[in-house]
Motif scaffolding. Structure first.
Motif, PDB file in Angstrom:
ATOM      1  N   MET A   1       0.839  -1.194   0.000  1.00 52.77           N
ATOM      2  CA  MET A   1       0.000   0.000   0.000  1.00 52.77           C
ATOM      3  C   MET A   1       0.880   1.253   0.000  1.00 52.77           C
ATOM      4  O   MET A   1       1.644   1.475   0.925  1.00 52.77           O
ATOM      5  CB  MET A   1      -0.870  -0.027   1.266  1.00 52.77           C
ATOM      6  N   ARG A   2       0.779   2.034  -1.064  1.00 49.90           N
ATOM      7  CA  ARG A   2       1.639   3.214  -1.181  1.00 49.90           C
ATOM      8  C   ARG A   2       0.836   4.483  -0.927  1.00 49.90           C
ATOM      9  O   ARG A   2      -0.200   4.710  -1.540  1.00 49.90           O
ATOM     10  CB  ARG A   2       2.248   3.283  -2.582  1.00 49.90           C
ATOM     11  N   ILE A   3       1.348   5.306  -0.038  1.00 48.84           N
ATOM     12  CA  ILE A   3       0.648   6.537   0.327  1.00 48.84           C
ATOM     13  C   ILE A   3       1.567   7.732   0.101  1.00 48.84           C
ATOM     14  O   ILE A   3       2.753   7.684   0.422  1.00 48.84           O
ATOM     15  CB  ILE A   3       0.204   6.488   1.812  1.00 48.84           C
ATOM     16  N   LEU A   4       1.005   8.787  -0.458  1.00 45.70           N
ATOM     17  CA  LEU A   4       1.733  10.052  -0.578  1.00 45.70           C
ATOM     18  C   LEU A   4       1.196  11.012   0.479  1.00 45.70           C
ATOM     19  O   LEU A   4      -0.013  11.220   0.580  1.00 45.70           O
ATOM     20  CB  LEU A   4       1.517  10.659  -1.971  1.00 45.70           C
ATOM     21  N   LEU A   5       2.112  11.577   1.249  1.00 47.56           N
ATOM     22  CA  LEU A   5       1.730  12.578   2.246  1.00 47.56           C
ATOM     23  C   LEU A   5       2.308  13.921   1.810  1.00 47.56           C
ATOM     24  O   LEU A   5       3.500  14.028   1.541  1.00 47.56           O
ATOM     25  CB  LEU A   5       2.299  12.195   3.617  1.00 47.56           C
ATOM     26  N   VAL A   6       1.457  14.932   1.708  1.00 46.05           N
ATOM     27  CA  VAL A   6       1.937  16.278   1.402  1.00 46.05           C
ATOM     28  C   VAL A   6       1.690  17.116   2.644  1.00 46.05           C
ATOM     29  O   VAL A   6       0.548  17.427   2.984  1.00 46.05           O
ATOM     30  CB  VAL A   6       1.216  16.883   0.177  1.00 46.05           C
ATOM     31  N   GLU A   7       2.758  17.428   3.339  1.00 43.66           N
ATOM     32  CA  GLU A   7       2.665  18.088   4.654  1.00 43.66           C
ATOM     33  C   GLU A   7       3.948  18.883   4.883  1.00 43.66           C
ATOM     34  O   GLU A   7       5.035  18.328   4.781  1.00 43.66           O
ATOM     35  CB  GLU A   7       2.470  17.013   5.733  1.00 43.66           C
ATOM     36  N   ASP A   8       3.817  20.161   5.161  1.00 41.53           N
ATOM     37  CA  ASP A   8       5.012  20.992   5.295  1.00 41.53           C
ATOM     38  C   ASP A   8       5.577  21.042   6.709  1.00 41.53           C
ATOM     39  O   ASP A   8       6.701  21.490   6.901  1.00 41.53           O
ATOM     40  CB  ASP A   8       4.722  22.419   4.809  1.00 41.53           C
ATOM     41  N   GLU A   9       4.799  20.619   7.687  1.00 40.75           N
ATOM     42  CA  GLU A   9       5.332  20.675   9.051  1.00 40.75           C
ATOM     43  C   GLU A   9       6.086  19.384   9.345  1.00 40.75           C
ATOM     44  O   GLU A   9       5.484  18.317   9.456  1.00 40.75           O
ATOM     45  CB  GLU A   9       4.202  20.875  10.060  1.00 40.75           C
ATOM     46  N   PRO A  10       7.448  19.491   9.473  1.00 43.90           N
ATOM     47  CA  PRO A  10       8.276  18.290   9.601  1.00 43.90           C
ATOM     48  C   PRO A  10       7.858  17.405  10.782  1.00 43.90           C
ATOM     49  O   PRO A  10       7.872  16.179  10.670  1.00 43.90           O
ATOM     50  CB  PRO A  10       9.689  18.841   9.827  1.00 43.90           C
ATOM     51  N   LYS A  11       7.448  18.035  11.885  1.00 41.78           N
ATOM     52  CA  LYS A  11       7.070  17.240  13.055  1.00 41.78           C
ATOM     53  C   LYS A  11       5.868  16.345  12.753  1.00 41.78           C
ATOM     54  O   LYS A  11       5.844  15.174  13.098  1.00 41.78           O
ATOM     55  CB  LYS A  11       6.682  18.171  14.214  1.00 41.78           C
ATOM     56  N   ILE A  12       4.860  16.958  12.134  1.00 39.87           N
ATOM     57  CA  ILE A  12       3.655  16.184  11.829  1.00 39.87           C
ATOM     58  C   ILE A  12       3.966  15.117  10.788  1.00 39.87           C
ATOM     59  O   ILE A  12       3.540  13.975  10.894  1.00 39.87           O
ATOM     60  CB  ILE A  12       2.528  17.115  11.324  1.00 39.87           C
ATOM     61  N   ALA A  13       4.770  15.517   9.775  1.00 37.72           N
ATOM     62  CA  ALA A  13       5.119  14.561   8.722  1.00 37.72           C
ATOM     63  C   ALA A  13       5.838  13.348   9.307  1.00 37.72           C
ATOM     64  O   ALA A  13       5.527  12.203   8.964  1.00 37.72           O
ATOM     65  CB  ALA A  13       5.973  15.238   7.655  1.00 37.72           C
ATOM     66  N   SER A  14       6.784  13.598  10.221  1.00 33.09           N
ATOM     67  CA  SER A  14       7.547  12.445  10.715  1.00 33.09           C
ATOM     68  C   SER A  14       6.713  11.617  11.687  1.00 33.09           C
ATOM     69  O   SER A  14       6.832  10.396  11.739  1.00 33.09           O
ATOM     70  CB  SER A  14       8.882  12.871  11.324  1.00 33.09           C
ATOM     71  N   PHE A  15       5.808  12.275  12.401  1.00 35.67           N
ATOM     72  CA  PHE A  15       4.871  11.537  13.264  1.00 35.67           C
ATOM     73  C   PHE A  15       4.006  10.585  12.428  1.00 35.67           C
ATOM     74  O   PHE A  15       3.856   9.398  12.731  1.00 35.67           O
ATOM     75  CB  PHE A  15       4.022  12.550  14.040  1.00 35.67           C
ATOM     76  N   ILE A  16       3.485  11.103  11.324  1.00 36.09           N
ATOM     77  CA  ILE A  16       2.641  10.264  10.468  1.00 36.09           C
ATOM     78  C   ILE A  16       3.475   9.166   9.814  1.00 36.09           C
ATOM     79  O   ILE A  16       3.079   8.009   9.747  1.00 36.09           O
ATOM     80  CB  ILE A  16       1.927  11.124   9.401  1.00 36.09           C
ATOM     81  N   GLN A  17       4.669   9.560   9.357  1.00 34.66           N
ATOM     82  CA  GLN A  17       5.523   8.602   8.666  1.00 34.66           C
ATOM     83  C   GLN A  17       5.892   7.423   9.561  1.00 34.66           C
ATOM     84  O   GLN A  17       5.773   6.270   9.160  1.00 34.66           O
ATOM     85  CB  GLN A  17       6.798   9.298   8.189  1.00 34.66           C
ATOM     86  N   ARG A  18       6.303   7.750  10.785  1.00 34.58           N
ATOM     87  CA  ARG A  18       6.695   6.681  11.702  1.00 34.58           C
ATOM     88  C   ARG A  18       5.523   5.727  11.937  1.00 34.58           C
ATOM     89  O   ARG A  18       5.637   4.518  11.845  1.00 34.58           O
ATOM     90  CB  ARG A  18       7.160   7.273  13.034  1.00 34.58           C
ATOM     91  N   GLY A  19       4.373   6.345  12.245  1.00 32.69           N
ATOM     92  CA  GLY A  19       3.195   5.527  12.551  1.00 32.69           C
ATOM     93  C   GLY A  19       2.777   4.639  11.389  1.00 32.69           C
ATOM     94  O   GLY A  19       2.472   3.451  11.573  1.00 32.69           O
ATOM     95  N   LEU A  20       2.791   5.206  10.191  1.00 30.24           N
ATOM     96  CA  LEU A  20       2.330   4.424   9.038  1.00 30.24           C
ATOM     97  C   LEU A  20       3.328   3.334   8.673  1.00 30.24           C
ATOM     98  O   LEU A  20       2.933   2.239   8.275  1.00 30.24           O
ATOM     99  CB  LEU A  20       2.051   5.340   7.844  1.00 30.24           C
TER     100      LEU A  20
END
Ligand code: CA
Length: 225
Positions: A1-20
């Motif tokens: 399952m491939r997901i693209l996340l477009v998010e400019d806030e690095p903290k939120i992006a890495s939080f989502i990335q780690r979790g996913l």
């Protein structure tokens, strides 16, 4: 399952990335709107998660552009704003769902699962109509005006749906009868006028403007002024 996340806030992006990643999803991240759009165009993603407020191009514009290009990949919008207007605008631009920040990670996973399950279902991107501050949502079968829900009977809903599919166009009584009632009326029947009045009472009384206008001797037209 491939997901693209477009998010400019690095903290939120890495939080989502780690979790996913922990959940076994493969995630790519774009940190601004323009690179997000170009990655969305090139990659074969199962889902796109779009923040609304982004540098260079906002999430609404990315979503609208993708839908204009006939991309049917499900889009989940992240909005910090959380007002009905912003949610509705996101859906109007073709987003499939939205999540208001801050959100629980569990909630994000639930939305992702729901959207990717639906991936093979027919995608309707044109399911919301709007005139002035009146909004018809065909997915939810709801109508809102000025953010207030309008309760309609099935017949009133069908009539409103017909008007909103034909904005700025005159509908004759016989067209309305055929589309909404599905049979020909006794031409002396005033049932259409009665229902138009029901609808006017619900969608116009107490609101800022008239939307359904009578064209004497011909029928009705829904338009702004
Ligand atoms: Ca942002």
């Amino acid at each position: 399952m491939r997901i693209l996340l477009v998010e400019d806030e690095p903290k939120i992006a890495s939080f989502i990335q780690r979790g996913l990643n922990e959940q076994g999803y493969e995630l790519q991240v774009a940190y601004d709107g323009k690179s997000g759009l170009s990655m969305a165009r090139q990659g074969d993603f199962d889902l796109i998660i779009l923040d609304v407020m982004l540098p260079l191009m906002n999430g609404m514009d990315i979503c609208r552009t993708l839908r204009m290009e006939d991309t049917v990949t499900p889009v989940l919008m992240l909005t910090a704003l959380g007002t009905l207007d912003d949610k509705v605008e996101g859906l109007q631009q073709g987003a499939d769902d939205y999540l208001v920040k801050p959100f629980h990670f569990k909630e994000l996973i639930a939305r992702i699962q729901a959207l990717t399950r639906r991936k093979n279902a027919p995608v309707q991107t044109n399911n919301i109509s709007r005139i002035a501050d009146l909004i018809l949502d065909r997915n939810k079968k709801t109508a809102h005006r000025n953010n207030q829900e309008i309760m309609l009977t099935a017949r009133e809903y069908a009539l409103l749906d017909l008007f909103m599919q034909n904005l700025n166009r005159l509908l004759t009584r016989s067209e309305i009868a055929e589309q909404v009632w599905g049979y020909n009326f006794d031409s002396n029947s005033n049932v259409i006028d009665v229902y138009v009045n029901y609808l006017r009472n619900k969608t116009e009384k107490g609101f800022s403007s008239k939307l359904i206008h009578t064209v004497v001797g011909m029928g009705y037209i829904m338009k702004e002024n």
